[in-house]
Write an enzyme that holds these catalytic residues in place. Structure first.
Site, PDB file in Angstrom:
ATOM      1  N   TYR A 118       5.328   1.776  -6.919  1.00 20.45           N
ATOM      2  CA  TYR A 118       4.094   1.053  -6.614  1.00 20.45           C
ATOM      3  C   TYR A 118       3.044   2.054  -6.122  1.00 20.45           C
ATOM      4  CZ  TYR A 118       6.596  -3.474  -6.404  1.00 20.45           C
ATOM      5  OH  TYR A 118       7.315  -4.589  -6.675  1.00 20.45           O
ATOM      6  N   ASN A 155     -30.194  28.570   1.562  1.00 23.96           N
ATOM      7  CA  ASN A 155     -29.524  28.672   0.259  1.00 23.96           C
ATOM      8  C   ASN A 155     -30.062  27.701  -0.772  1.00 23.96           C
ATOM      9  OD1 ASN A 155     -28.432  26.587   1.844  1.00 23.96           O
ATOM     10  ND2 ASN A 155     -26.608  26.498   0.558  1.00 23.96           N
ATOM     11  N   ARG A 190      -6.688  -8.479   0.432  1.00 25.76           N
ATOM     12  CA  ARG A 190      -6.721  -8.430   1.898  1.00 25.76           C
ATOM     13  C   ARG A 190      -7.338  -7.142   2.457  1.00 25.76           C
ATOM     14  NH1 ARG A 190      -1.208  -9.384   4.204  1.00 25.76           N
ATOM     15  NH2 ARG A 190      -0.360  -9.186   2.113  1.00 25.76           N
ATOM     16  N   ALA A 205     -27.084  34.782  16.804  1.00 21.07           N
ATOM     17  CA  ALA A 205     -27.262  33.350  17.059  1.00 21.07           C
ATOM     18  C   ALA A 205     -28.424  32.785  16.254  1.00 21.07           C
ATOM     19  CB  ALA A 205     -27.504  33.127  18.545  1.00 21.07           C
ATOM     20  N   GLY A 260      -3.232  -4.150  -8.971  1.00 25.44           N
ATOM     21  CA  GLY A 260      -3.574  -5.211  -8.011  1.00 25.44           C
ATOM     22  C   GLY A 260      -4.933  -4.989  -7.367  1.00 25.44           C
ATOM     23  N   ASP A 290       0.808   1.543  -3.975  1.00 25.26           N
ATOM     24  CA  ASP A 290       0.375   1.299  -2.593  1.00 25.26           C
ATOM     25  C   ASP A 290       1.498   1.534  -1.587  1.00 25.26           C
ATOM     26  OD1 ASP A 290       1.981  -0.815  -3.234  1.00 25.26           O
ATOM     27  OD2 ASP A 290       0.617  -2.378  -2.529  1.00 25.26           O
TER      28      ASP A 290
HETATM   29  C1  UD1 Z   1       7.129  -7.447  -5.151  1.00 29.14           C
HETATM   30  C2  UD1 Z   1       8.526  -7.820  -5.604  1.00 29.14           C
HETATM   31  C3  UD1 Z   1       9.384  -8.176  -4.373  1.00 29.14           C
HETATM   32  C4  UD1 Z   1       9.406  -7.016  -3.434  1.00 29.14           C
HETATM   33  C5  UD1 Z   1       7.980  -6.615  -3.041  1.00 29.14           C
HETATM   34  C6  UD1 Z   1       8.011  -5.339  -2.242  1.00 29.14           C
HETATM   35  C7  UD1 Z   1       8.325  -8.840  -7.819  1.00 29.14           C
HETATM   36  C8  UD1 Z   1       8.307 -10.094  -8.592  1.00 29.14           C
HETATM   37  N1  UD1 Z   1       8.460  -8.953  -6.500  1.00 29.14           N
HETATM   38  O1  UD1 Z   1       6.535  -8.607  -4.598  1.00 29.14           O
HETATM   39  O2  UD1 Z   1      10.707  -8.471  -4.785  1.00 29.14           O
HETATM   40  O3  UD1 Z   1      10.149  -7.342  -2.277  1.00 29.14           O
HETATM   41  O4  UD1 Z   1       7.184  -6.375  -4.222  1.00 29.14           O
HETATM   42  O5  UD1 Z   1       6.737  -5.019  -1.792  1.00 29.14           O
HETATM   43  O6  UD1 Z   1       8.251  -7.763  -8.405  1.00 29.14           O
HETATM   44  N2  UD1 Z   1       1.070  -5.373  -9.791  1.00 29.14           N
HETATM   45  C9  UD1 Z   1       0.452  -5.072 -10.977  1.00 29.14           C
HETATM   46  N3  UD1 Z   1       0.241  -6.076 -11.884  1.00 29.14           N
HETATM   47  C10 UD1 Z   1       0.649  -7.335 -11.655  1.00 29.14           C
HETATM   48  C11 UD1 Z   1       1.269  -7.644 -10.444  1.00 29.14           C
HETATM   49  C12 UD1 Z   1       1.479  -6.629  -9.521  1.00 29.14           C
HETATM   50  O7  UD1 Z   1       0.070  -3.911 -11.218  1.00 29.14           O
HETATM   51  O8  UD1 Z   1       0.437  -8.159 -12.551  1.00 29.14           O
HETATM   52  C13 UD1 Z   1       1.286  -4.285  -8.807  1.00 29.14           C
HETATM   53  C14 UD1 Z   1       0.547  -4.497  -7.517  1.00 29.14           C
HETATM   54  O9  UD1 Z   1      -0.737  -3.860  -7.563  1.00 29.14           O
HETATM   55  C15 UD1 Z   1       1.458  -3.828  -6.510  1.00 29.14           C
HETATM   56  C16 UD1 Z   1       2.842  -4.034  -7.084  1.00 29.14           C
HETATM   57  O10 UD1 Z   1       2.654  -4.278  -8.469  1.00 29.14           O
HETATM   58  O11 UD1 Z   1       1.236  -2.428  -6.418  1.00 29.14           O
HETATM   59  C17 UD1 Z   1       3.589  -5.200  -6.440  1.00 29.14           C
HETATM   60  O12 UD1 Z   1       2.878  -6.404  -6.626  1.00 29.14           O
HETATM   61  P1  UD1 Z   1       2.774  -7.491  -5.479  1.00 29.14           P
HETATM   62  O13 UD1 Z   1       1.935  -8.583  -5.973  1.00 29.14           O
HETATM   63  O14 UD1 Z   1       2.430  -6.864  -4.180  1.00 29.14           O
HETATM   64  O15 UD1 Z   1       4.294  -8.002  -5.428  1.00 29.14           O
HETATM   65  P2  UD1 Z   1       4.982  -8.775  -4.239  1.00 29.14           P
HETATM   66  O16 UD1 Z   1       4.688 -10.207  -4.357  1.00 29.14           O
HETATM   67  O17 UD1 Z   1       4.704  -8.101  -2.973  1.00 29.14           O
END
Ligand code: UD1
Ligand code: MG
Length: 450
Positions: free
Chosen positions: A103, A368, A15, A362, A11, A105
């Site tokens: 994840y 270096n 934000r 002192a 991702g 993050d």
């Molecule tokens: C996701 C979950 C949701 C959960 C929430 C918790 C899904 C469909 N939804 O939603 O149920 O409550 O996380 O935070 O899974 N990412 C990728 N590639 C992509 C999309 C996302 O690597 O194509 C990664 C993002 O970088 C992130 C994580 O997956 O680290 C979650 O993606 P994000 O878009 O934040 O999902 P949410 O909509 O928050």
């Protein structure tokens, strides 16, 4: 049972408003991705796959620095979490066992939570990590039927009744690798976002007669970071937890809320940390040391009984032996300071070794750097380095030697020798008086003219 980790880190983190990929932003001075990797390491994964996208190269570099065997895959287009996990398929070729999806993050995950997920796998095909959300907001909702998880419905696709559910999806799951990829093959993108939702594997698994459940953890562990404000809040939570742990371990923090720690800071019992001390990554302080106010430490080791600061800076490679003294406005870099040695005031000691019992006066500087290369200074035991000595490296000062105040040491000093290298002083009787007179009359003439 062997385990593989798949960490989603593609991702952009819009934000965060940053040129740096979101997962590389630090919490307690360690990138979020590394927090996730360390949390996952409790499962002793056979393979770790990082799914990158935005800033893939930078993310790969950090991942490999933490684990040189980490496999990096690139998801060119972010088509959803199921699509992201699917990118790990080739990197997991030949692997049999469980896949745990994390994840990148989510830096607060606790090791025992992952262990509970693996334990729950014993009598379930698929295990999801859920949490009771104080404010469920836009999280996916877990639709339970007793202990069985029926399906996960994304907020955007949920009915009012489903939106009222407070048990939410963290995003983490554990499943047999072969089963998981079979399930992902069946995921479509016919939903409100047009994305391939990883969450859809739950319903597909149920339809195939597989057993699915959710394990619960407290919400703090699943906190994701999406903005600078989230990052600051996450850091604050981390700091509060780390300070409390140190206090429990018998470390004195005179003003805990002013001490800034890194995720890997180690401090021994009965060490005293005065107010306003910053710990960068890679610091170990043994028992019974004192770190005085306004000091900054990173990549260094402080032994028992040492006193550092106030206003000291220990940079990477500073190695302080027992009972050393590093005083105010002293910087130590890549240097070993042996037992009982003192560098008490206004000095720079870099790329050096200082022997036991040596006193550095002192204003001493190890010169270096010649503008191109760095050179070492070697100072023996029980040396007395006079104030304002410049040690032009490479240079060696033998044990028991002395350098006179203000000396510029450009040649090695043999043991027990005195090095003196400064202009000879001359006193001119009455000259100060004459000079003052001359300057005063000059000033008077100028003031009159103005
Ligand atoms: C996701 C979950 C949701 C959960 C929430 C918790 C899904 C469909 N939804 O939603 O149920 O409550 O996380 O935070 O899974 N990412 C990728 N590639 C992509 C999309 C996302 O690597 O194509 C990664 C993002 O970088 C992130 C994580 O997956 O680290 C979650 O993606 P994000 O878009 O934040 O999902 P949410 O909509 O928050
Ligand atoms: Mg999210």
């Amino acid at each position: 049972m062997s385990t593989a980790l798949v960490i989603l880190a593609a991702g952009k983190g819009t934000r965060m408003n940053s040129d740096i990929p979101k997962v590389l932003h630090p919490i307690a001075q360690v990138p979020m991705l590394v927090h996730a990797m360390r949390a996952g390491s409790v499962l002793e994964p056979k393979r770790t796959v990082i799914v990158t996208g935005h800033g893939a190269e930078a993310v790969a570099k950090v991942a490999r620095a933490e684990d040189e065997d980490a496999r990096i895959v690139v998801q060119d287009q972010q088509l959803g979490t199921a699509h992201a996990v699917a990118q790990a398929r080739a990197a997991l070729d030949g692997f049999t066992g469980d896949v745990v999806v994390l994840y990148g993050d989510t830096p607060f995950l606790q090791p025992d939570t992952l262990e509970r997920m693996i334990a729950a796998r014993a009598d379930n095909d698929l295990v999801i990590l859920g949490f009771e959300a104080a404010d469920p907001a836009r999280y996916g909702r877990l639709v339970m039927n007793g202990d069985a998880l029926e399906r996960i419905v994304e907020f955007k696709d949920a009915s009012d009744e489903e939106r009222a559910i407070t048990f939410c999806n963290s995003g983490l799951l554990a499943c047999d690798a072969g089963t998981l990829f079979d399930l992902i093959d069946a995921v479509g993108n016919d939903n409100a976002s047009g994305e391939y939702y990883l969450t859809d594997v739950v319903e597909i698994a149920r339809d195939r007669g597989l057993k699915v459940t959710a394990v619960s953890c407290d919400e703090a562990q699943t906190l994701g970071v999406n903005s600078r404000a989230d990052q600051a809040a996450a850091d604050a939570v981390f700091q509060a937890r780390a300070r409390a742990e140190l206090l429990d371990l018998g470390v004195t923090l005179m003003a805990p809320e002013t001490v800034y720690l890194a995720a890997d800071t180690v401090i021994g019992r009965d060490t005293v940390i005065e107010p306003n001390v910053v710990f960068g990554p890679g610091v170990t302080v043994e028992s019974g040391a004192t770190i005085r106010a306004f000091s900054h430490l990173e990549g260094c080791h402080v032994s028992r009984g040492a006193v550092v600061g106030p206003y000291a800076r220990l940079r990477p490679g500073a190695e302080l032996a027992e009972n050393t003294r590093i005083g105010n406005f002293v910087e130590i870099k890549n240097a070993e300071i042996a037992e009982g040695a003192k560098v008490n005031h206004l000095s720079y000691v870099g790329d050096a070794s200082v022997g036991a019992g040596t006193n550095i006066g002192a204003g001493t500087i190890t010169c270096n750097y010649d503008g191109v290369m760095k050179h070492r200074t070697v100072i023996g035991e029980n040396v007395f380095v006079g104030s304002n000595t410049m040690l032009v490296a490479p240079v060696t000062v033998g044990s028991g030697a002395m350098t006179a105040t203000g000396t510029i040491v450009t040649r090695d000093v043999e043991p027990d020798a005195l090095a003196v290298g400064r202009a000879k002083q001359e006193n001119k009787p009455g000259y100060a008086l004459k000079l003052f007179e001359m300057l005063k009359s000059k000033k008077a003439r100028r003031d009159k003219g103005a």
